[in-house]
Write a protein that holds these residues in place. Structure first.
Motif, mmCIF file in Angstrom:
data_model
loop_
_atom_site.group_PDB
_atom_site.id
_atom_site.type_symbol
_atom_site.label_atom_id
_atom_site.label_comp_id
_atom_site.label_asym_id
_atom_site.label_seq_id
_atom_site.Cartn_x
_atom_site.Cartn_y
_atom_site.Cartn_z
ATOM 1 N N LEU A 1 0.340 -4.925 8.358
ATOM 2 C CA LEU A 1 -0.647 -4.806 8.865
ATOM 3 C C LEU A 1 -0.558 -5.887 7.974
ATOM 4 O O LEU A 1 -0.497 -6.353 7.197
ATOM 5 C CB LEU A 1 -1.144 -3.237 7.865
ATOM 6 N N TYR B 1 -6.463 3.474 -0.270
ATOM 7 C CA TYR B 1 -7.081 2.654 0.272
ATOM 8 C C TYR B 1 -8.371 1.969 -0.233
ATOM 9 O O TYR B 1 -9.315 0.777 0.071
ATOM 10 C CB TYR B 1 -6.856 3.270 1.718
ATOM 11 N N THR C 1 -6.607 -0.844 10.647
ATOM 12 C CA THR C 1 -6.784 0.671 10.000
ATOM 13 C C THR C 1 -6.133 1.295 10.503
ATOM 14 O O THR C 1 -4.790 2.800 10.423
ATOM 15 C CB THR C 1 -6.618 0.737 8.569
ATOM 16 N N THR D 1 0.866 -5.146 3.871
ATOM 17 C CA THR D 1 1.199 -4.041 3.579
ATOM 18 C C THR D 1 2.923 -3.966 4.312
ATOM 19 O O THR D 1 2.350 -4.013 5.799
ATOM 20 C CB THR D 1 0.854 -2.950 3.583
ATOM 21 N N ALA E 1 -7.067 -0.860 -2.671
ATOM 22 C CA ALA E 1 -6.141 -1.433 -1.551
ATOM 23 C C ALA E 1 -6.574 -3.157 -1.916
ATOM 24 O O ALA E 1 -8.121 -3.742 -2.143
ATOM 25 C CB ALA E 1 -6.442 -1.752 -1.105
ATOM 26 N N LEU F 1 -5.786 -4.940 6.690
ATOM 27 C CA LEU F 1 -6.843 -3.730 6.494
ATOM 28 C C LEU F 1 -7.964 -3.295 6.326
ATOM 29 O O LEU F 1 -8.511 -2.615 5.253
ATOM 30 C CB LEU F 1 -6.215 -3.338 3.535
ATOM 31 N N LEU G 1 0.681 -1.537 0.357
ATOM 32 C CA LEU G 1 0.361 -0.218 0.048
ATOM 33 C C LEU G 1 0.556 1.342 -0.098
ATOM 34 O O LEU G 1 0.732 1.591 -0.979
ATOM 35 C CB LEU G 1 -0.587 0.183 0.619
ATOM 36 N N ARG H 1 -7.885 -6.062 -0.323
ATOM 37 C CA ARG H 1 -7.150 -5.584 1.494
ATOM 38 C C ARG H 1 -8.160 -6.781 2.132
ATOM 39 O O ARG H 1 -8.402 -7.957 3.244
ATOM 40 C CB ARG H 1 -9.157 -5.234 2.424
#
Length: 315
Positions: free
Chosen positions: A243, A183, A251, A209, A187, A246, A152, A189
């Motif tokens: 992380l 995001y 987040t 990420t 992204a 996400l 990310l 996720r």
């Protein structure tokens, strides 16, 4: 003392007149040659030439991208046939005059953000012989000074670079908008695909990420330092923050912790690993990848190594 000034003529916070002032100030202390970068990657070649010419100091005027190129030229220009790594004491020292929009490396060294004040500090260092030796990070075969990103973070850097090519000015607001847009719309996720592998250690899988730091801070938003790993240092190994997911709640919490006055990101979805000598990031899907804020495309695997006591800097 012989010195080379490597100038990025597109540096955002200096003008031709200010460059002339800098040149005159440096020439009062050293025997100076001035060389201009003409294209991406040109700073690497100019720094290698400086090593082969046996100069004492290489000074950069530009942003973090210019510094990164010069550092890579210094580190790869001093070994046998110019292709290996020399000891820090056998290489020219590096002095950095901040001339870009953020100047993370110079500010991490404690230099003032203003280029005129930074020049004064460097001139004093040249007069007194003051310097320090710092460690660097190595990603595959490319060195970095303060940070790297896989996922990310690097995708956001790419968005910002695209916006700047379209004429947008690099501001904290641009970075924040780019981060939010990446995001929300860009992204992945649901299915984290990154693994972190360490020699003789258990690996970490399903990471979304990863941020790597060679020093603190990781970056700046205007005057505000952003510190995912506040204990990261030029004198230690590499620090990692990853992380695992996400998801919006976790987040949001991690970002708030990173941006706080006393950053200490924690939580079930946060992985922090300090002072690493070596590790690899591997992904089943190609990931965006950046070094020192410079987007380098997508990779499926990158090997990271800490290189201690690699380079002398005037600060």
């Amino acid at each position: 003392m012989r010195a080379v000034l490597v100038v990025n003529p597109k540096a955002t916070t200096t003008s031709e007149r200010s460059r002339d002032v800098l040149v005159r100030a440096l020439r009062s202390e050293v025997d100076l040659e001035v060389r201009y970068t003409r294209r991406r990657g040109h700073g690497v070649l100019l720094a290698r030439e400086a090593v082969r010419d046996g100069v004492d100091v290489v000074v950069t005027l530009g942003g973090d991208g210019t510094v990164n190129e010069v550092v890579n030229g210094l580190m790869t220009g001093g070994g046998p046939d110019g292709g290996g790594r020399a000891r820090a004491d056998d290489l020219p020292a590096l002095a950095t005059v901040p001339g870009g929009s953020t100047n993370v490396f110079a500010r991490a060294l404690g230099l003032p953000r203003d280029w005129t004040e930074g020049t004064s500090v460097i001139l004093e260092g040249l007069r007194t012989g003051r310097s320090r030796t710092i460690g660097l990070g190595l990603a595959d075969d490319r060195y970095f000074t303060f940070c790297a990103g896989f996922g990310l973070d690097a995708a956001v850097v790419h968005r910002v670079e695209v916006a700047r090519r379209r004429g947008r000015v690099s501001t904290p607001a641009l970075y924040l908008r780019s981060a939010l847009g990446q995001y929300v719309f860009g992204a992945e996720r649901r299915h984290p695909s990154i693994s972190l592998e360490r020699p003789a250690e258990a690996g970490e899988e399903q990471l979304a990420t990863v941020i790597i730091q060679n020093t603190a801070p990781w970056t700046y938003l205007g005057d505000r330092a952003v510190n995912p790993n506040p204990d990261a240092s030029f004198d230690r190994g590499l620090a990692v923050l990853a992380l695992r997911r996400l998801r919006v709640p976790s987040t949001t919490r991690a970002v708030a912790q990173i941006l706080s006055r006393t950053p200490d990101p924690r939580g079930r979805e946060v992985l922090r690993l300090p002072d690493l000598d070596e590790f690899s990031l591997v992904s089943s899907r190609p990931q965006a990848y950046q070094l020192d804020g410079d987007y380098l495309g997508e990779r499926s695997k990158v090997r990271f190594t800490s290189v201690p006591a690699a380079l002398r800097v005037i600060c």
